[in-house]
Scaffold this motif. Structure first.
Motif, PDB file in Angstrom:
ATOM      1  N   UNK A 209      48.748 105.931 -22.555  1.00  0.00           N
ATOM      2  CA  UNK A 209      48.207 104.758 -21.484  1.00  0.00           C
ATOM      3  C   UNK A 209      46.899 104.776 -20.661  1.00  0.00           C
ATOM      4  N   UNK A 210      46.084 105.292 -21.477  1.00  0.00           N
ATOM      5  CA  UNK A 210      44.690 105.639 -20.802  1.00  0.00           C
ATOM      6  C   UNK A 210      43.593 105.516 -21.659  1.00  0.00           C
ATOM      7  N   UNK A 211      42.446 105.262 -21.437  1.00  0.00           N
ATOM      8  CA  UNK A 211      41.221 105.067 -22.231  1.00  0.00           C
ATOM      9  C   UNK A 211      40.148 105.707 -21.485  1.00  0.00           C
ATOM     10  N   UNK A 212      39.156 106.255 -22.262  1.00  0.00           N
ATOM     11  CA  UNK A 212      37.782 107.086 -21.760  1.00  0.00           C
ATOM     12  C   UNK A 212      36.812 106.827 -22.425  1.00  0.00           C
ATOM     13  N   UNK A 213      35.510 106.722 -21.990  1.00  0.00           N
ATOM     14  CA  UNK A 213      34.259 106.584 -22.601  1.00  0.00           C
ATOM     15  C   UNK A 213      33.147 107.371 -22.282  1.00  0.00           C
ATOM     16  N   UNK A 214      32.535 108.106 -23.015  1.00  0.00           N
ATOM     17  CA  UNK A 214      31.509 109.360 -22.655  1.00  0.00           C
ATOM     18  C   UNK A 214      30.126 108.692 -23.072  1.00  0.00           C
ATOM     19  N   UNK A 215      30.247 108.055 -24.313  1.00  0.00           N
ATOM     20  CA  UNK A 215      28.894 107.504 -24.624  1.00  0.00           C
ATOM     21  C   UNK A 215      28.376 106.319 -24.076  1.00  0.00           C
ATOM     22  N   UNK A 216      27.377 106.027 -23.593  1.00  0.00           N
ATOM     23  CA  UNK A 216      26.729 104.819 -22.980  1.00  0.00           C
ATOM     24  C   UNK A 216      26.853 103.736 -24.086  1.00  0.00           C
ATOM     25  N   UNK A 217      26.518 103.777 -25.203  1.00  0.00           N
ATOM     26  CA  UNK A 217      26.525 102.851 -26.391  1.00  0.00           C
ATOM     27  C   UNK A 217      27.915 102.392 -26.534  1.00  0.00           C
ATOM     28  N   UNK A 219      30.210 101.761 -24.135  1.00  0.00           N
ATOM     29  CA  UNK A 219      30.806 101.112 -22.827  1.00  0.00           C
ATOM     30  C   UNK A 219      31.116  99.856 -23.037  1.00  0.00           C
ATOM     31  N   UNK A 220      30.348  98.857 -23.621  1.00  0.00           N
ATOM     32  CA  UNK A 220      30.905  97.494 -24.024  1.00  0.00           C
ATOM     33  C   UNK A 220      32.245  97.454 -24.786  1.00  0.00           C
ATOM     34  N   UNK A 221      32.404  98.341 -25.985  1.00  0.00           N
ATOM     35  CA  UNK A 221      33.636  98.437 -26.672  1.00  0.00           C
ATOM     36  C   UNK A 221      34.929  98.675 -25.732  1.00  0.00           C
ATOM     37  N   UNK A 222      34.620  99.985 -24.700  1.00  0.00           N
ATOM     38  CA  UNK A 222      35.571 100.309 -23.996  1.00  0.00           C
ATOM     39  C   UNK A 222      36.048  99.034 -22.895  1.00  0.00           C
ATOM     40  N   UNK A 223      35.040  98.615 -22.578  1.00  0.00           N
ATOM     41  CA  UNK A 223      35.474  97.536 -21.418  1.00  0.00           C
ATOM     42  C   UNK A 223      36.242  96.306 -22.286  1.00  0.00           C
ATOM     43  N   UNK A 224      35.922  96.237 -23.368  1.00  0.00           N
ATOM     44  CA  UNK A 224      36.639  94.916 -24.184  1.00  0.00           C
ATOM     45  C   UNK A 224      38.018  95.417 -24.483  1.00  0.00           C
ATOM     46  N   UNK A 225      38.124  96.474 -24.629  1.00  0.00           N
ATOM     47  CA  UNK A 225      39.628  97.381 -24.982  1.00  0.00           C
ATOM     48  C   UNK A 225      40.502  97.252 -23.792  1.00  0.00           C
ATOM     49  N   UNK A 226      40.009  97.630 -22.534  1.00  0.00           N
ATOM     50  CA  UNK A 226      40.973  97.744 -21.529  1.00  0.00           C
ATOM     51  C   UNK A 226      41.196  96.300 -20.852  1.00  0.00           C
ATOM     52  N   UNK A 227      40.262  95.334 -21.079  1.00  0.00           N
ATOM     53  CA  UNK A 227      40.672  94.216 -20.686  1.00  0.00           C
ATOM     54  C   UNK A 227      41.176  93.208 -21.737  1.00  0.00           C
ATOM     55  N   UNK A 228      41.541  93.759 -22.916  1.00  0.00           N
ATOM     56  CA  UNK A 228      42.227  92.825 -23.891  1.00  0.00           C
ATOM     57  C   UNK A 228      43.752  93.163 -23.754  1.00  0.00           C
ATOM     58  N   UNK A 229      44.347  92.047 -24.464  1.00  0.00           N
ATOM     59  CA  UNK A 229      46.095  92.190 -24.205  1.00  0.00           C
ATOM     60  C   UNK A 229      46.973  93.465 -24.961  1.00  0.00           C
ATOM     61  N   UNK A 230      46.233  93.980 -25.919  1.00  0.00           N
ATOM     62  CA  UNK A 230      47.003  94.860 -26.689  1.00  0.00           C
ATOM     63  C   UNK A 230      47.164  96.111 -25.752  1.00  0.00           C
ATOM     64  N   UNK A 231      46.103  96.500 -25.023  1.00  0.00           N
ATOM     65  CA  UNK A 231      46.111  98.100 -24.049  1.00  0.00           C
ATOM     66  C   UNK A 231      47.198  97.801 -23.011  1.00  0.00           C
ATOM     67  N   UNK A 232      47.617  96.667 -22.627  1.00  0.00           N
ATOM     68  CA  UNK A 232      48.436  96.375 -21.389  1.00  0.00           C
ATOM     69  C   UNK A 232      49.846  96.143 -22.088  1.00  0.00           C
ATOM     70  N   UNK A 233      49.987  95.421 -23.408  1.00  0.00           N
ATOM     71  CA  UNK A 233      51.050  95.350 -24.139  1.00  0.00           C
ATOM     72  C   UNK A 233      51.508  96.618 -24.425  1.00  0.00           C
ATOM     73  N   UNK A 234      50.878  97.502 -25.176  1.00  0.00           N
ATOM     74  CA  UNK A 234      51.268  98.783 -25.705  1.00  0.00           C
ATOM     75  C   UNK A 234      51.528  99.714 -24.488  1.00  0.00           C
ATOM     76  N   UNK A 235      50.855  99.662 -23.359  1.00  0.00           N
ATOM     77  CA  UNK A 235      51.144 100.599 -22.313  1.00  0.00           C
ATOM     78  C   UNK A 235      52.505 100.219 -21.556  1.00  0.00           C
ATOM     79  N   UNK A 236      52.690  98.929 -21.324  1.00  0.00           N
ATOM     80  CA  UNK A 236      54.074  98.426 -20.914  1.00  0.00           C
ATOM     81  C   UNK A 236      55.293  99.018 -21.749  1.00  0.00           C
TER      82      UNK A 236
END
Length: 359
Positions: A209-217, A219-236
């Motif tokens: 139920x968590x995600x993290x990113x360490x590489x600056x390049x 970050x856009x992919x990380x933000x897209x993942x946590x604001x997408x529906x799948x992240x919340x549906x799977x976490x629920x």
């Protein structure tokens, strides 16, 4: 207790943001290792100014200098003069590398040290990112934000549009959201839930139920993942599994005492008053001194309350802090919410064996 919406209003957020960016709470300084003098492994001199260090900062320093901890431990055991140990370590630090030192003004101590260039984004960029996430997520609002003693910034976003129920249990309605946390090495997001009947909040730091990113390049992919529906549906879905299991699994005496110790550490001097109604006090009276002293068998002692009830006792304390606007140590309710979320995902000591495969 009258239930209020827990929200950080704009003026309070702006004040907090300015305090961070103007270094009113923390001073973050990039230095050369040549500017650093290691005095006794508990303190340093920075450009001639003596500064105390927390245990975390000491561990950071050793790691940042690339010195194996086992080497330091060997020196400490073999050499009685700690100043000599510090001198040996200081001679190994070199002069060309750069470090970032985090100084906590309130504690008057260095709380973090890490290699320059490892922080994924500056604090100002973090605030810009947080504001964009909120503006682009329908219904989202800032529920909580604070800065840890090491300079990490932690925010919780609520979203009342993400509402769900656990099976047909009448009191188990939730809304969900997420955290957005920045520290010296990475950006992290965890799933957050709020129990509607009492505003109890939990933060799930488990890998499912968590995600993290360490590489600056990335970050856009990380933000897209946590604001997408799948992240919340799977976490629920994962959250529901854990609630179902903890709903019927009894808490062991070991689990209860461990929770009690953690809660006391988080609440400090306010713990006796705030934890007065928790079940741990009744359990101690029930088991007595003889059983409490038999620590080897605590994991096999059934307390009679479920793990879900114990989790809700933890998060109820967080809710009380928020609802009554209690002034406690920085991030106390955040730590309680994390403690509740962690317990939800831990392998239980007791419980139906046919449910353990869920973990």
């Amino acid at each position: 207790m009258e239930k209020r919406k827990v929200e950080v209003l704009q003026d309070k957020y702006t004040k907090f943001k300015n305090e961070v960016l103007e270094s009113k709470m923390m001073v973050v300084t990039e230095i050369k290792t040549s500017d650093l003098e290691i005095t006794d492994l508990n303190a340093i001199k920075l450009r001639g100014v003596p500064l105390s260090m927390t245990k975390t900062a000491v561990a950071d320093l050793v790691e940042s200098l690339g010195i194996p901890r086992v080497f330091i431990e060997t020196l400490n055991k073999g050499i009685q003069d700690k100043r000599l140990v510090a001198s040996i370590v200081s001679s190994l630090k070199g002069a060309s590398s750069k470090l970032v030192v985090v100084y906590n003004k309130k504690m008057a101590s260095v709380t973090r040290i890490y290699k320059a260039g490892t922080k994924i984004m500056q604090d100002s960029t973090y605030f810009d990112t947080l504001e964009k996430v909120i503006s682009k997520t329908p219904g989202a609002y800032l529920r909580d934000i604070n800065q840890d003693m090491d300079g990490s910034i932690k925010a919780t976003l609520g979203n009342p549009q993400l509402e769900f129920q656990i099976q047909d249990k009448p009191d188990e309605w939730f809304t969900s959201g997420m955290t957005l946390d920045l520290n010296g090495t990475h950006l992290n997001s965890s799933f957050f839930t709020e129990r509607l009947v009492c505003s109890n909040g939990q933060k799930m730091n488990h890998k499912l139920c968590s995600r993290e990113v360490k590489a600056k390049s990335k970050v856009p992919e990380f933000l897209a993942a946590i604001t997408g529906g799948d992240y919340h549906i799977n976490s629920i879905a994962e959250f529901k599994k854990r609630v179902d299991t903890n709903y019927v699994t009894k808490a062991s005496l070991r689990e209860m005492l461990k929770v009690s110790k953690s809660v006391d550490g988080i609440l400090g001097a306010t713990a006796p008053e705030m934890t007065r109604g928790m079940s741990v006090h009744h359990a101690k009276m029930k088991f007595g001194e003889l059983t409490l002293g038999d620590t080897a068998n605590h994991r096999y002692r059934n307390t009679g309350i479920t793990r879900w009830e114990l989790i809700n006792e933890i998060t109820a304390l967080s809710s009380r802090i928020e609802q009554k606007r209690l002034e406690l140590s920085s991030g106390a309710n955040n730590k309680l919410q994390m403690l509740g979320g962690d317990l939800l995902f831990y392998m239980p000591d007791l419980g139906p064996y046919d449910l353990k495969q869920m973990y």
